[in-house]
Design a protein around this motif. Structure first.
Motif: not given
Length: 217
Positions: A131-159
């Motif tokens: 349900t998460n829009d990672y493109v929007e997250f990256a634009a809003k929080d100015k995340l790099t691709q590495l930070h965005l990927r780490v956030q995705q992995l953390v949320e996937q582990v929680e899932l």
């Protein structure tokens, strides 16, 4: 590279919702069951279409058609009961694990124009991390691709953890149901045995009395 690959394989085994196509008439309610872990965000993206007899095909529904969505949790408590337009999305968060009942029905403001008309509902259900829009997250929080990927992995582990907890909960519920069923079967077998023994004793006493009355013994 092994961790993302492993996560991808595990997530591929999980239920992430699904796409549904339903044909209905006005006020006809359609329900389905979705198994959802607790604390999971669910988004349903939908669009409705009205059948046009002149063109013999479905067309996008006009604004005077409304979709009503009702969601109940495994304890039969209402999580969502709301009216929406002919196209859009609805969201709810599960409070307990198990089977959630999702019901949809359509109504029109102009009842006379819509009477006995046929409608179609296209529904796409997204659960959890999907349900998460990672493109929007990256634009809003100015995340790099590495930070965005780490956030995705953390949320996937929680899932994955939620899914594992849900599977353990299902196994525990199944074990309790099996034990309860086995216990009932055991007591029923004991009761049957007692009935058979009591019947046999009664028959023996009855035959003994009969033989004595006939002076056969």
């Amino acid at each position: 590279m092994a961790l993302p690959l492993l996560l991808g394989q595990l997530l591929a085994l999980m239920g992430h919702g699904g796409a549904f196509y339903l044909e209905v008439r006005e006020l006809e309610e359609k329900c389905f069951i979705q198994e959802i872990p607790d604390g999971t965000v669910v988004i349903g993206n939908y669009k409705t279409e009205l059948y046009d007899p002149a063109m013999e095909k479905y067309q996008p529904s006009p604004q005077w058609i409304n979709l009503f969505v009702f969601v109940k949790d495994p304890e039969n408590k209402n999580l969502l009961a709301r009216q929406y337009g002919p196209q859009g999305s609805f969201t709810f968060t599960s409070q307990s694990p198990g089977e959630h009942q999702i019901c949809l029905h359509l109504e029109s403001i102009r009842f006379a124009l819509f009477y006995d008309g046929k409608l179609a509902i296209h529904l796409d259900m997204q659960l959890g991390e999907h349900t998460n829009d990672y493109v929007e997250f990256a634009a809003k929080d100015k995340l790099t691709q590495l930070h965005l990927r780490v956030q995705q992995l953390v949320e996937q582990v929680e899932l994955i953890q939620k899914e594992q907890e849900y599977q353990r909960w299902r196994e525990e519920r199944f074990r309790q149901t099996s034990e309860s069923t086995n216990q009932r079967v055991l007591w029923w077998s004991i009761l049957q045995t007692l009935i058979l023994v009591a019947t046999g004793v009664w028959q023996m006493q009855h035959l003994k009395s009969f033989f004595k009355a006939k002076k056969l013994v």
